[in-house]
Design a protein around this motif. Sequence first.
Motif, PDB file in Angstrom:
ATOM      1  N   ASP A  58      86.401  45.534  42.397  1.00 31.18           N
ATOM      2  CA  ASP A  58      87.454  46.157  42.811  1.00 31.18           C
ATOM      3  C   ASP A  58      87.536  45.983  44.408  1.00 31.18           C
ATOM      4  O   ASP A  58      88.528  46.475  44.991  1.00 31.18           O
ATOM      5  CB  ASP A  58      86.999  47.716  42.755  1.00 31.18           C
ATOM      6  N   GLN A  59      86.824  45.170  44.886  1.00 25.55           N
ATOM      7  CA  GLN A  59      86.750  44.783  46.310  1.00 25.55           C
ATOM      8  C   GLN A  59      87.215  43.563  46.442  1.00 25.55           C
ATOM      9  O   GLN A  59      87.340  42.691  47.467  1.00 25.55           O
ATOM     10  CB  GLN A  59      85.568  45.005  47.267  1.00 25.55           C
ATOM     11  N   CYS A  60      87.463  42.694  45.401  1.00 26.89           N
ATOM     12  CA  CYS A  60      87.830  41.153  45.432  1.00 26.89           C
ATOM     13  C   CYS A  60      89.538  41.238  45.380  1.00 26.89           C
ATOM     14  O   CYS A  60      90.317  42.298  44.789  1.00 26.89           O
ATOM     15  CB  CYS A  60      87.524  40.615  44.046  1.00 26.89           C
ATOM     16  N   LEU A  61      90.108  40.418  46.160  1.00 26.70           N
ATOM     17  CA  LEU A  61      91.484  40.075  46.233  1.00 26.70           C
ATOM     18  C   LEU A  61      91.607  38.567  46.063  1.00 26.70           C
ATOM     19  O   LEU A  61      90.847  37.950  46.421  1.00 26.70           O
ATOM     20  CB  LEU A  61      92.102  40.503  47.612  1.00 26.70           C
ATOM     21  N   PRO A  62      93.107  38.240  45.477  1.00 27.77           N
ATOM     22  CA  PRO A  62      93.136  36.801  45.233  1.00 27.77           C
ATOM     23  C   PRO A  62      93.267  36.211  46.659  1.00 27.77           C
ATOM     24  O   PRO A  62      93.846  36.951  47.488  1.00 27.77           O
ATOM     25  CB  PRO A  62      94.460  37.074  44.545  1.00 27.77           C
ATOM     26  N   VAL A  63      92.967  34.847  46.789  1.00 32.85           N
ATOM     27  CA  VAL A  63      93.112  34.065  47.920  1.00 32.85           C
ATOM     28  C   VAL A  63      94.812  34.100  48.142  1.00 32.85           C
ATOM     29  O   VAL A  63      95.607  33.642  47.013  1.00 32.85           O
ATOM     30  CB  VAL A  63      92.769  32.677  47.616  1.00 32.85           C
ATOM     31  N   PRO A  64      95.418  34.645  49.078  1.00 33.75           N
ATOM     32  CA  PRO A  64      96.627  34.743  49.298  1.00 33.75           C
ATOM     33  C   PRO A  64      97.278  33.406  49.153  1.00 33.75           C
ATOM     34  O   PRO A  64      96.961  32.134  49.517  1.00 33.75           O
ATOM     35  CB  PRO A  64      97.097  35.208  50.779  1.00 33.75           C
ATOM     36  N   GLN A  65      98.795  33.536  48.526  1.00 34.01           N
ATOM     37  CA  GLN A  65      99.466  32.322  48.229  1.00 34.01           C
ATOM     38  C   GLN A  65      99.513  31.298  49.677  1.00 34.01           C
ATOM     39  O   GLN A  65      99.984  31.709  50.628  1.00 34.01           O
ATOM     40  CB  GLN A  65     100.991  32.694  48.005  1.00 34.01           C
ATOM     41  N   GLY A  66      99.496  30.079  49.431  1.00 31.11           N
ATOM     42  CA  GLY A  66      99.449  29.023  50.514  1.00 31.11           C
ATOM     43  C   GLY A  66      98.287  28.898  51.368  1.00 31.11           C
ATOM     44  O   GLY A  66      98.137  28.349  52.316  1.00 31.11           O
ATOM     45  N   LEU A  67      96.998  29.808  51.238  1.00 30.24           N
ATOM     46  CA  LEU A  67      96.030  29.698  52.087  1.00 30.24           C
ATOM     47  C   LEU A  67      94.756  28.893  51.462  1.00 30.24           C
ATOM     48  O   LEU A  67      94.590  29.025  50.312  1.00 30.24           O
ATOM     49  CB  LEU A  67      95.694  31.109  52.394  1.00 30.24           C
ATOM     50  N   SER A  68      94.040  28.299  52.065  1.00 30.72           N
ATOM     51  CA  SER A  68      92.672  27.840  51.623  1.00 30.72           C
ATOM     52  C   SER A  68      91.502  28.922  51.484  1.00 30.72           C
ATOM     53  O   SER A  68      91.578  30.193  52.015  1.00 30.72           O
ATOM     54  CB  SER A  68      92.239  26.791  52.494  1.00 30.72           C
ATOM     55  N   THR A  69      90.663  28.669  50.867  1.00 25.79           N
ATOM     56  CA  THR A  69      89.600  29.715  50.816  1.00 25.79           C
ATOM     57  C   THR A  69      88.613  29.864  52.145  1.00 25.79           C
ATOM     58  O   THR A  69      88.211  30.916  52.476  1.00 25.79           O
ATOM     59  CB  THR A  69      88.399  29.158  49.718  1.00 25.79           C
TER      60      THR A  69
END
Length: 328
Positions: free
Chosen positions: A103-114
Amino acid sequence: MRAIEITQPGKPDVLQLCERPTPVLKAGEVLIKVHAAGINRPDVLQRLGKYPVPSGASDLPGLEVAGEIVDGDLAGSNFTKGDLVCALVQGGGYAEYCAAPLDQCLPVPQGLSTLEAATLPETYFTVWSNVFDRARLADGESLLVQGGSSGIGVTAIQLAKALGHRVFATAGSADKCRAVEALGAERGINYRDEDFAAVVKELTGGKGVDVILDMVAGDYVAREIDCLADDGRLVVIALLGGARADLDMGQVLRRRLHITGSTLRPRPVAFKAAIARQLREHAWPLFAQGKIKPVIHQVFPLEQAAQAHALMESSTHVGKIVLQVREE
């Protein structure tokens, strides 16, 4: 797995590369194959022995990571194995694998690298929780950010500006003041040779600001009260200037001021999960729109964690310092 451990409280060189077992997952957790981990001021305090590890958390430093989900129970979630995510964790980020509450995970935002995404969780969770939830920064209100060139500072400036607020920020040099203005602050205030309270009152026509995000406390508090608008809110999130302050309680009473504070690390997963949902709804789309961006000062390989901490302690950086654990 390779990891960085704190061999004993002390200077940056107590951070040493070691081998540790891969984390064993608890209920509600996923295993992240870490690509990068963000460096934060609490990591330095933990290394110095001044920030105790919460019960049950990893003793390894590192409060935010980004990478690939490789294991865990994902039933009922929007994630699948192989997804790239960034996550807020209680510890264990300086390692090749890290356990994180789903529940503390978020997708890597569009256009960003890890690599870029690894700079986001700690500062965005902190800023959203304190500026928008606790201090309730509302439409038409203004914000003063103390320490505007820090990781927290560059996040608060960009997020508040993107959401339509006037933002002012303090910084410790002319170059840093120009940097915070480039990120959206209406005025960078050099705290070494300017009185931030006087500058803020002048810029606001004597009214003052509605919210102050403070990482200093100490003798800043009296001046912050002086430059708060009526019904203003002061939120303290660190004590770099000391834990004690003199307060003019008459102003607090007459002008209905609010003084509050919080720390994020000990809060329960449910609390942080609620912040994650708000970030995904309100902040994450701003990355794709180009209204906010990660600000990375320097990247170090995992084995150079000591050098990364030395840079953090020098306070010469603008934005975030990152450990790269593996190539994307």
